[in-house]
Design an enzyme around this catalytic site. Structure first.
Site, PDB file in Angstrom:
ATOM      1  N   ASN A   1       0.849  -1.206   0.000  1.00  0.00           N
ATOM      2  CA  ASN A   1       0.000   0.000   0.000  1.00  0.00           C
ATOM      3  C   ASN A   1       0.870   1.236   0.000  1.00  0.00           C
ATOM      4  OD1 ASN A   1      -2.463  -1.372   0.367  1.00  0.00           O
ATOM      5  ND2 ASN A   1      -2.198  -1.401   2.583  1.00  0.00           N
TER       6      ASN A   1
ATOM      7  N   GLY B   1       1.847  -1.502   3.844  1.00  0.00           N
ATOM      8  CA  GLY B   1       1.246  -2.802   3.557  1.00  0.00           C
ATOM      9  C   GLY B   1       2.118  -3.841   4.247  1.00  0.00           C
TER      10      GLY B   1
ATOM     11  N   GLY C   1       2.736  -6.934   3.648  1.00  0.00           N
ATOM     12  CA  GLY C   1       3.576  -7.757   2.781  1.00  0.00           C
ATOM     13  C   GLY C   1       4.867  -7.042   2.431  1.00  0.00           C
TER      14      GLY C   1
ATOM     15  N   ASN D   1       6.218  -4.440   3.874  1.00  0.00           N
ATOM     16  CA  ASN D   1       7.017  -4.167   5.076  1.00  0.00           C
ATOM     17  C   ASN D   1       7.795  -5.404   5.525  1.00  0.00           C
ATOM     18  OD1 ASN D   1       6.173  -1.547   5.267  1.00  0.00           O
ATOM     19  ND2 ASN D   1       4.683  -1.906   6.890  1.00  0.00           N
TER      20      ASN D   1
ATOM     21  N   ASN E   1      -0.522 -11.047  17.439  1.00  0.00           N
ATOM     22  CA  ASN E   1      -0.532 -10.221  18.640  1.00  0.00           C
ATOM     23  C   ASN E   1      -1.766 -10.648  19.462  1.00  0.00           C
ATOM     24  OD1 ASN E   1      -2.793  -8.911  17.582  1.00  0.00           O
ATOM     25  ND2 ASN E   1      -1.648  -7.083  16.961  1.00  0.00           N
TER      26      ASN E   1
ATOM     27  N   GLY F   1       7.600  -8.202  25.176  1.00  0.00           N
ATOM     28  CA  GLY F   1       8.301  -9.244  24.430  1.00  0.00           C
ATOM     29  C   GLY F   1       7.352 -10.191  23.735  1.00  0.00           C
TER      30      GLY F   1
ATOM     31  N   ASP G   1       7.763   5.085  18.548  1.00  0.00           N
ATOM     32  CA  ASP G   1       6.718   4.789  17.565  1.00  0.00           C
ATOM     33  C   ASP G   1       6.752   3.285  17.286  1.00  0.00           C
ATOM     34  OD1 ASP G   1       4.980   4.577  15.462  1.00  0.00           O
ATOM     35  OD2 ASP G   1       6.093   5.887  14.099  1.00  0.00           O
TER      36      ASP G   1
ATOM     37  N   ASP H   1       5.967  -5.974  12.070  1.00  0.00           N
ATOM     38  CA  ASP H   1       6.515  -6.378  10.767  1.00  0.00           C
ATOM     39  C   ASP H   1       8.017  -6.642  10.876  1.00  0.00           C
ATOM     40  OD1 ASP H   1       4.008  -6.164   9.599  1.00  0.00           O
ATOM     41  OD2 ASP H   1       4.314  -4.084   9.008  1.00  0.00           O
TER      42      ASP H   1
ATOM     43  N   GLY I   1       8.215   6.224  12.244  1.00  0.00           N
ATOM     44  CA  GLY I   1       8.001   5.757  10.870  1.00  0.00           C
ATOM     45  C   GLY I   1       7.789   4.263  10.816  1.00  0.00           C
TER      46      GLY I   1
HETATM   47  P1  ADP Z   1       1.910  -5.495  16.750  1.00  0.00           P
HETATM   48  O1  ADP Z   1       2.513  -4.178  16.367  1.00  0.00           O
HETATM   49  O2  ADP Z   1       1.720  -6.435  15.605  1.00  0.00           O
HETATM   50  O3  ADP Z   1       0.696  -5.379  17.648  1.00  0.00           O
HETATM   51  P2  ADP Z   1       3.628  -5.865  19.054  1.00  0.00           P
HETATM   52  O4  ADP Z   1       3.214  -4.500  19.507  1.00  0.00           O
HETATM   53  O5  ADP Z   1       3.386  -6.998  19.983  1.00  0.00           O
HETATM   54  O6  ADP Z   1       3.020  -6.231  17.632  1.00  0.00           O
HETATM   55  O7  ADP Z   1       5.189  -5.761  18.713  1.00  0.00           O
HETATM   56  C1  ADP Z   1       5.912  -6.804  18.091  1.00  0.00           C
HETATM   57  C2  ADP Z   1       7.216  -7.041  18.810  1.00  0.00           C
HETATM   58  O8  ADP Z   1       8.019  -5.849  18.770  1.00  0.00           O
HETATM   59  C3  ADP Z   1       7.050  -7.381  20.286  1.00  0.00           C
HETATM   60  O9  ADP Z   1       6.946  -8.792  20.440  1.00  0.00           O
HETATM   61  C4  ADP Z   1       8.348  -6.838  20.888  1.00  0.00           C
HETATM   62  O10 ADP Z   1       9.369  -7.814  20.765  1.00  0.00           O
HETATM   63  C5  ADP Z   1       8.669  -5.643  20.012  1.00  0.00           C
HETATM   64  N1  ADP Z   1       8.162  -4.388  20.625  1.00  0.00           N
HETATM   65  C6  ADP Z   1       7.004  -3.739  20.326  1.00  0.00           C
HETATM   66  N2  ADP Z   1       6.851  -2.633  21.094  1.00  0.00           N
HETATM   67  C7  ADP Z   1       7.937  -2.573  21.891  1.00  0.00           C
HETATM   68  C8  ADP Z   1       8.394  -1.666  22.928  1.00  0.00           C
HETATM   69  N3  ADP Z   1       7.677  -0.595  23.293  1.00  0.00           N
HETATM   70  N4  ADP Z   1       9.574  -1.944  23.539  1.00  0.00           N
HETATM   71  C9  ADP Z   1      10.298  -3.028  23.201  1.00  0.00           C
HETATM   72  N5  ADP Z   1       9.930  -3.908  22.245  1.00  0.00           N
HETATM   73  C10 ADP Z   1       8.777  -3.696  21.595  1.00  0.00           C
END
Ligand code: ADP
Length: 304
Positions: free
Chosen positions: A13, A41, A43, A45, A184, A217, A239, A245, A280
């Site tokens: 996208n 998108g 895919g 990413n 998630n 985590g 962010d 992704d 970003g």
């Molecule tokens: P989604 O964006 O698909 O909801 P998550 O927010 O669970 O997925 O983030 C994916 C992974 O990125 C997490 O399992 C973690 O390892 C890492 N992550 C995301 N946000 C943070 C953060 N604030 N601090 C440290 N690691 C993060």
């Protein structure tokens, strides 16, 4: 070690992002400020994420015959992803129209465009899937295409990683083809009713699963009896868009390299956290050296 071949079958996208002091109500026009246009998108990413993390990455998907399509392909290719088989279909590329207010609240409308026309995988596309070490796919393209790709992968011994996003219920026919599910909490709920308290319920649906937990985590479990909670890397997160992704792309690379899955999930957590340190999405997907540097700061390896 030679680079693992990761093929991503998914969406592309153009994200059109306008900043505004307040989000407009229905029927209202507001005067905003900055505007950016970034490739997105899941895919695209994840193909960029896997390639930056060390894969020989191939992206299979569809862009439109408009100027967004030209820009999308150029930006994806500039990250080193093989876009030689990217389809161009007559009409609009997928776009996401995003508004973001001063508090970071947003609204998003996705018009799938060419992504909805990405059906009926061709022999060269199926052949790319068969030659891969790992197939990565998501749910922003027609389900029939996901099924076709996963079926070809399974028959050829290519590992199937499904990032089941956006959240929806999944047919048993697809779950039967998945080697590793990445979800998630919201997506886990939709797939199997599993939550943070009982992630093991995911293993009723698939043989191996990862539940991502944001800053906390991730959880990993498999039907051989391994379960592990992998702690998040403490970073100054600015962010978190794109973190999922970055995580999925890196996980596919590490698994394709033959790393143990608990170790692979740990490394993928470093990738997600590294992404969260920058504003970003596709631009902040980390390179391998950045992931390795953060991974090296881990004080302990998660047990099995
Ligand atoms: P989604 O964006 O698909 O909801 P998550 O927010 O669970 O997925 O983030 C994916 C992974 O990125 C997490 O399992 C973690 O390892 C890492 N992550 C995301 N946000 C943070 C953060 N604030 N601090 C440290 N690691 C993060």
């Amino acid at each position: 070690m030679s680079r693992p071949r990761v093929v991503v079958v998914g969406s592309a996208n153009m994200d059109l992002v306008a900043m505004t002091p307040v989000l407009p109500a229905a029927g209202q026009t507001v005067l905003g400020n900055d505007f950016v246009m970034v490739p997105g998108g899941k895919g695209a990413n994840q193909a960029i994420a896997a390639t930056r993390a060390g894969a020989s990455g191939v992206f299979l998907g569809a862009i439109g015959s408009d100027s967004f399509g030209v820009t999308l392909k150029a930006r994806i290719a500039a990250s080193g992803v093989d876009t030689g088989q990217l389809r161009v279909v007559y009409g609009a590329s997928g776009v996401a129209v995003v508004t973001v207010d001063a508090n970071g609240e947003n609204t998003v409308v996705v018009a799938p465009g060419a992504n909805a026309a990405f059906v009926g995988l061709t022999e060269p596309e199926l052949s790319a899937v068969r030659r891969a070490d790992v197939l990565v796919t998501q749910l922003e393209i027609p389900l029939e295409t996901v099924l076709e790709a996963a079926t070809a992968a399974r028959a050829a011994g290519t590992r199937v990683v499904l990032n089941a996003a956006p959240a929806r219920e999944l047919p048993a026919e697809l779950l039967d083809l998945v080697d590793l599910l990445v979800v998630n909490e919201h997506e886990a709920q939709a797939v199997s009713g599993a939550g943070r308290e009982d992630p093991g319920a995911l293993l009723d649906a698939v043989p191996r699963a990862v539940l991502t937990l944001g800053a906390d985590g991730a959880w990993y479990g498999d039907r051989d009896g391994t379960t592990a909670h992998i702690p998040g890397f403490p970073v100054d997160a600015v962010d978190t868009t794109g973190a999922g992704d970055a995580f999925t792309g890196a996980l596919a690379v590490a698994w394709g390299e033959g790393r143990d899955l608990v170790d692979a999930v740990h490394w993928a957590c470093a990738a997600g956290a590294a992404c969260a340190r920058h504003v970003g999405t596709s631009g902040s997907l980390p390179r391998r050296d950045e992931i390795d540097a953060l991974f090296a700061t881990a004080t302990a390896r998660p047990g099995h």
